[in-house]
Design a protein around this motif. Structure first.
Motif, PDB file in Angstrom:
ATOM      1  N   LEU A 194       5.528   3.927  12.957  1.00 48.45           N
ATOM      2  CA  LEU A 194       4.444   3.830  13.941  1.00 48.45           C
ATOM      3  C   LEU A 194       3.476   2.723  13.558  1.00 48.45           C
ATOM      4  O   LEU A 194       3.111   1.880  14.368  1.00 48.45           O
ATOM      5  CB  LEU A 194       3.709   5.163  14.048  1.00 48.45           C
ATOM      6  N   PHE A 195       3.038   2.743  12.297  1.00 44.18           N
ATOM      7  CA  PHE A 195       2.110   1.696  11.856  1.00 44.18           C
ATOM      8  C   PHE A 195       2.258   1.458  10.365  1.00 44.18           C
ATOM      9  O   PHE A 195       2.840   2.249   9.623  1.00 44.18           O
ATOM     10  CB  PHE A 195       0.660   2.025  12.227  1.00 44.18           C
ATOM     11  N   LEU A 196       1.690   0.334   9.976  1.00 43.55           N
ATOM     12  CA  LEU A 196       1.639  -0.119   8.592  1.00 43.55           C
ATOM     13  C   LEU A 196       0.163  -0.285   8.255  1.00 43.55           C
ATOM     14  O   LEU A 196      -0.578  -0.918   8.992  1.00 43.55           O
ATOM     15  CB  LEU A 196       2.386  -1.447   8.485  1.00 43.55           C
ATOM     16  N   LEU A 197      -0.289   0.313   7.162  1.00 48.98           N
ATOM     17  CA  LEU A 197      -1.696   0.225   6.792  1.00 48.98           C
ATOM     18  C   LEU A 197      -1.808  -0.031   5.296  1.00 48.98           C
ATOM     19  O   LEU A 197      -1.246   0.714   4.495  1.00 48.98           O
ATOM     20  CB  LEU A 197      -2.443   1.509   7.170  1.00 48.98           C
ATOM     21  N   TYR A 198      -2.519  -1.074   4.959  1.00 48.14           N
ATOM     22  CA  TYR A 198      -2.635  -1.477   3.558  1.00 48.14           C
ATOM     23  C   TYR A 198      -3.789  -0.746   2.881  1.00 48.14           C
ATOM     24  O   TYR A 198      -4.881  -0.632   3.438  1.00 48.14           O
ATOM     25  CB  TYR A 198      -2.830  -2.989   3.440  1.00 48.14           C
ATOM     26  N   THR A 199      -3.506  -0.251   1.686  1.00 52.20           N
ATOM     27  CA  THR A 199      -4.526   0.400   0.884  1.00 52.20           C
ATOM     28  C   THR A 199      -4.488  -0.198  -0.506  1.00 52.20           C
ATOM     29  O   THR A 199      -3.422  -0.565  -1.010  1.00 52.20           O
ATOM     30  CB  THR A 199      -4.305   1.927   0.815  1.00 52.20           C
ATOM     31  N   SER A 200      -5.646  -0.309  -1.123  1.00 55.45           N
ATOM     32  CA  SER A 200      -5.726  -0.941  -2.432  1.00 55.45           C
ATOM     33  C   SER A 200      -5.498   0.078  -3.521  1.00 55.45           C
ATOM     34  O   SER A 200      -6.047   1.183  -3.479  1.00 55.45           O
ATOM     35  CB  SER A 200      -7.097  -1.584  -2.628  1.00 55.45           C
ATOM     36  N   GLY A 201      -4.690  -0.280  -4.510  1.00 53.83           N
ATOM     37  CA  GLY A 201      -4.551   0.523  -5.711  1.00 53.83           C
ATOM     38  C   GLY A 201      -5.598   0.100  -6.721  1.00 53.83           C
ATOM     39  O   GLY A 201      -6.374  -0.828  -6.505  1.00 53.83           O
ATOM     40  N   THR A 202      -5.623   0.792  -7.871  1.00 49.79           N
ATOM     41  CA  THR A 202      -6.593   0.423  -8.892  1.00 49.79           C
ATOM     42  C   THR A 202      -6.243  -0.918  -9.504  1.00 49.79           C
ATOM     43  O   THR A 202      -7.095  -1.626 -10.025  1.00 49.79           O
ATOM     44  CB  THR A 202      -6.652   1.493  -9.989  1.00 49.79           C
ATOM     45  N   THR A 203      -4.966  -1.281  -9.468  1.00 52.36           N
ATOM     46  CA  THR A 203      -4.534  -2.592  -9.947  1.00 52.36           C
ATOM     47  C   THR A 203      -3.458  -3.100  -9.006  1.00 52.36           C
ATOM     48  O   THR A 203      -2.874  -2.353  -8.232  1.00 52.36           O
ATOM     49  CB  THR A 203      -3.959  -2.521 -11.372  1.00 52.36           C
TER      50      THR A 203
END
Length: 631
Positions: A260-269
């Protein structure tokens, strides 16, 4: 970890109990009874939830689990926008307001369900005419405007995978996400508004696509004055495209497991992670939790303050509420412009009954004082909710007393970009325990475990883990499946994003924070959240963050950063008072060796304090990926 590592009054808990009418009138009814029904027949439970939306073709099986991969609602066919729009139009909600929007300059727009369907259809037809097809990726980089929602739904209408990028990101962050996703089209606005200033977005996009060979076109929603010029060879006007198209587009029939969708999330590194969510499971999960956790009813005016560029905005501004046929209010305004009363004024003016916001905002309001909220009639409020990070007890108390007026339940939700939906909370009508998110919702099996994946005894701390798949779980990390597998292999056969938690004797769970937010002082594990909670319980402190810095004797000592409330000034005397306060609240081992008074803290846009940035600055190190920071 042992009980002594956490300063939690587990033996003398404090509860707030809502009026019994809340439980009687809630969708969930009795929590324990509902949870036991789920445990007795998990597939039957999710089959009932899936029956609350419409399927073009019925599914064969509820779930197939091939560790660590799950498939939900096998061979079922649906379209999430049919469920968000068409079925409401067909069932009597055609003229019900779907979206109320207010701009920072006071502009207002409203869309009924039939109007929203026509706009989404026309824009979907425009995308199809441009050659966008099922499976293509489309990047959406916009402020909080109705056109952002229309663009998201139009992509889903034709089976294109949208990748929404928060409109506050800079060139490098945007370019990285466009390149990684291979986006074919970028949709943007010329400007966004923030605290009375125009922020130019179009030049950022123009620079970001220079080294992004997948991009074939840029669609620009022009709202600035004078109207910005477009480069005819690649740039197209949003409304010119929309107005030339038919106002009905047949929804694409999507398999339940289609992305349905692609959503970027930041990791700690490392680089940002592109989280993939699937059509069927995500629709079922967000429809269920919006209805049963947030208790949305037909006549509610619902406001979640998140930006649609984040998962909270996806799940609980756009998809979840529209799946339930709700009236959604959303706004471009920040909580402190033109003054600290603007959000309370909007609640009064629009009759908001469900208000879902972040602890960061609540603590900001605490800092400036309740005189702002006291100016406005907030009697329309029925349910309060919190998201983004643990809601500390002091913020809970302020929210409950000054905004909810001792009557509105507070739904403190724990979940993640990866989970797609709420996982742990206190359901409406159940006793609320300040500082504790609550219990796993029906449909979720969660526990607090040790490093070996074994359940810890009540009163102890450990890792928060999910023991069974759930419909809206991430399916993979785009172009990096190994990062996906780590969610399930860090602890043996359990899902974990390495959050620390404490399990109370009553079954409630307190989320402490990330596992990398532990400080080891002289061999003792000190959670950053417990020290921070002690600091903000002092009358002078609005917000606080603590980190560990190297110490030749203790290994680490604690350094605290504190934002003071209005009317208080930093001094050596106050530093001494705060150290003593932490000593008496947590213990001598948790006393900060150093305290620094600051005006702001590094946070993500969802309100989470990013302590690694403080730590990196303190130690003269590279802070890593900072693309998701507010400032």
């Amino acid at each position: 970890m042992t009980e002594q590592d956490f300063s939690v009054p587990l033996d003398a808990p404090k509860y707030y109990r809502p009026d019994p009418s809340y439980r009687e009138q809630s969708w969930i009814g009795d929590y324990e009874e509902a949870y036991q029904r789920f445990i007795a027949d998990p597939d039957g439970f999710w089959r009932e939830r899936a029956a609350e939306i419409e399927w073009f073709e019925p599914f064969d099986r509820v779930m197939e689990w091939d560790f660590p991969y799950a498939r939900w609602f096998l061979n079922g066919k649906l379209n999430i926008t049919h469920n968000c729009l068409d079925r409401h139009v067909q069932k009597g909600r055609a003229n019900k307001v779907a979206l109320f929007w207010r701009g920072e300059q006071g502009e207002e727009k409203a869309y009924t369900y039939s109007q929203l369907l026509r706009n989404v259809s026309a824009f979907a037809n425009a995308l199809k005419r441009m050659g966008v097809k099922k499976g293509d990726r489309v990047c959406i980089y916009m402020p909080v405007v109705p056109e952002q929602v229309i663009a998201m739904l139009a992509c889903a209408r034709i089976g294109a995978v949208h990748s929404v990028v928060f409109g506050g990101f800079g060139v490098n962050a945007l370019n990285q996400r466009i390149r990684d996703s291979g986006s074919k089209v970028v949709i943007t606005s010329d400007v966004s508004m923030r605290r009375g200033k125009e922020i130019q977005l179009k030049p950022i996009v123009e620079e970001a696509v220079v080294n992004a060979p997948s991009v074939e076109a840029i669609i620009v929603h022009r709202r600035g004055t004078p109207m910005v010029e477009l480069h005819s060879e690649i740039e197209l006007d949003f409304y010119e495209l929309l107005e030339r198209e038919s106002n009905y587009c047949e929804p694409e029939s999507m398999d339940a497991e289609d992305p349905l969708f692609l959503l970027y999330t930041s990791g700690t590194t490392g680089s940002p992670k592109g989280i993939i969510h699937a059509c069927g499971g995500y629709a079922v999960g967000t429809q269920y939790t919006t209805k049963y956790v947030l208790d949305v009813k037909e006549d509610d005016v619902y406001w979640c303050t998140a930006d649609p560029g984040w998962i909270t905005g996806h799940s609980y501004v756009v998809y979840g509420p529209l799946l339930n046929g709700a009236t959604v209010f959303f706004t471009e305004t920040t909580p402190d412009f033109p003054d600290h009363g603007i959000w309370w004024k909007l609640i009064r003016d629009y009759g908001v009954s469900i208000f879902y916001t972040a602890p960061t905002a609540i603590r900001m309001f605490m800092r400036v004082g309740e005189q702002w909220s006291d100016r406005y009639d907030l009697s329309s409020l029925r349910v309060l909710a919190s998201v983004g990070e643990p809601l500390n007890p002091e913020a809970f108390e302020w929210f409950y007393h000054h905004i909810g007026k001792d009557r509105c339940p507070i739904v403190d939700t724990w979940w993640q970009t990866e989970t797609g939906m709420h996982m742990i909370t206190t359901m409406v009508g159940e006793p609320m325990r300040p500082g504790f998110a609550g219990k796993p919702i029906p449909g979720v099996v969660a526990d607090v475990v040790d490093m070996d994946g074994r359940s810890v005894e009540a009163g102890n701390g450990g890792f928060l883990a999910i023991k069974r798949p759930w419909p809206s779980m991430l399916r993979t990390v785009y172009n990096d499946d190994e990062r996906y597998r780590k969610y399930w292999t860090t602890l043996d056969s359990l899902y974990t994003a390495t959050d620390l938690a404490v399990k109370g004797h009553d079954g409630n769970i307190m989320v402490i924070g990330r596992a990398d937010d532990l400080i080891i002082v002289a061999g003792h594990n000190i959670g950053t959240a417990e020290v921070e909670s002690a600091l903000v319980s002092h009358e002078a402190v609005a917000e606080a963050a603590v980190i560990g810095v190297p110490d030749p004797v203790k290994g680490n000592q604690i350094k605290a950063f504190a934002i003071l409330k209005d009317g208080y000034a930093g001094s050596d005397r106050l530093k001494s008072d705060l150290r003593y306060h932490v000593r008496m609240t947590v213990g001598p081992i948790a006393m900060p060796g150093e305290i620094e008074f600051v005006d702001s803290l590094p946070k993500t846009r969802s309100g989470k304090i990013v302590r690694r940035v403080l730590r990196a600055k303190e130690l003269g190190m590279d802070p890593g990926d900072t693309s998701t920071l507010e400032d």
